[in-house]
Design a protein around this motif. Sequence first.
Motif: not given
Length: 251
Positions: A124-125, A130, A219-220, A222
């Motif tokens: 993630n950012s 993840e 990737h974040d 949702q």
Amino acid sequence: MAVALQPQLISLSVVSHGQAGLLQHLLDDLLKLPQPERFELILTRNIPEVWPFEIDRLPFSVKVIENSQPKGFGANHNAAFRAAAGDWFCVLNPDVLLPEDPFPELLNSLHQAGAALAAPVVFNSAGNREDSARAFPTLSSLATKALGRDGAVYSSDPQNDGSPDWLAGMFLLFRSADFAKIGGFDEGFYLYYEDVDICARLRKAGFKLVLCSGAKVIHDAQRSSHHNWRYRYWHLASMLRYFLKHWWRLP
């Protein structure tokens, strides 16, 4: 009529659900990668929206699919595959960022492992890894997750490629011939579990999957099913379909 495959071409399938801003960031990253001629981009507009970029100015081939009504994850990417000309087919979420070029490492891993599917390690950012590579879900693992623990995450060696049960659908690079042999995604899943299902079917058919330790993307998630009843319904319906389809029949 089948599209003639081009061995050096990577077909990228990206579906936008009113995500023009995210799509712009992904395109910015793609434009920074070397050899843009190795890509073709198949963009699906799943709902009406205006894109803040000009297709004709992109340095690679772009095919646009306009849906008259929204389709599910599998149906969208299967339609993109039917238009794809590449020997490699990459399913890519619009909310993925590419801080570096992941494709040479992914293709090398596919060749070395003789695999049908490869995926990068996903962060993630904030720089945290993840859970994009996992063990197949079971009733006990789902119960563990519901209690706030997660025993189904695949623990891999950061220095070596691994072969988890399944790889999450935000970034999947398939050998096109093998994607065709397996019949693509099961369109009976509208959203969620399509990635688990196709990995289970690949494994049942004797194909290999590889998590490439040398390729990294951002990737974040949702997590829409956590706060939207419609997404929660799709999640639960897909989970039920998956267990009815694969119960006691996993590889």
